[in-house]
Design an enzyme around this catalytic site. Sequence first.
Site: not given
Length: 316
Positions: A36, A39, A167, A230, A259-260, A262
């Site tokens: 995370a 990234n 996270n 989201g 990864g979205a 991050d």
Amino acid sequence: MPEFLSIGEPLVVFAAENEDQPLAKAETFKKYVAGAELNVCLGLSKLQHVVHYVSRLGRDPFGDFIVTSIQKNHIKTDYVSSTDKYKTGFYFKNKVSTGDPDTFYFRKDSAASHFDAAKISKIDFSNLKVIHLTGIFAALSPENMKALLEIENFANNRQIMITFDPNLRPALWKNQSTMIRTTNRLAANATIVMPGVNEAEILMGSRDPKTIADFYLKGKKTQAVVIKMGAKGAYFQDVKGNSGFVPGFKVTEVIDTVGAGDGFAVGFIHGILNDYSLKKSIGIANAIGAMAVTSEGDNDGYPDSKQLNEFLKANQ
């Protein structure tokens, strides 16, 4: 000089190329770097920010692959150490046509979980503008948690902004109560807290954005809260009473959702480093989060400056 720093566990990920196959049946995989915090470093470096990464790797092929990848992406590795005693973590994930992919980790007792908190005092904090932390590193060991508290202390004493993304990784924690208590302790020391709405429900019991923001704004150092919702977008609220909702971006095809979140952090921190407003920074965060889900790999979808500007212009 580096303006941004993060600390975390870098991983090698083997992403299956056989769509909608469980990991037990997938036969072809492609290798990437992941993690995370890494990234976020990769995304910010791609946007021309000067980035430092802090971690510990095993002296093994996976560690070599990660270091080579980091350096190729112009991330400074002065604070990345290595050891013969422990190995570098890695994981597998399958490829799905819809929804989130399944993952399977090999990271227990990894080199990063044996980070030496004493190394934090060796870091040069003098030119840093933002430090990004997550709850993942704290979950790996008590020593790692100690390192994060040390970083927060150094940063707050120097008025360096700390962005914190919970996270949540429940599988890494001893139990849920420890995860909640420790994560919220780290959040209370951060300048900006960025939970996802699902994470917040676990951490403080509500899905209501204002209730979540009010809870985290009680933190002694917290100046603003950004709640990721989201594809819908994100809600924000600060200590001055400013608040609002920034809508997300629609994408035509979702390829990989890993990864979205991050990517969201990349966009937000990019805005902060450019002295943009909270609202404008969240708009960029939403954009990169959307771009991230349109490609394979945990960070392959992160844009450079030209790609980001083109996406923003096309979606005005």
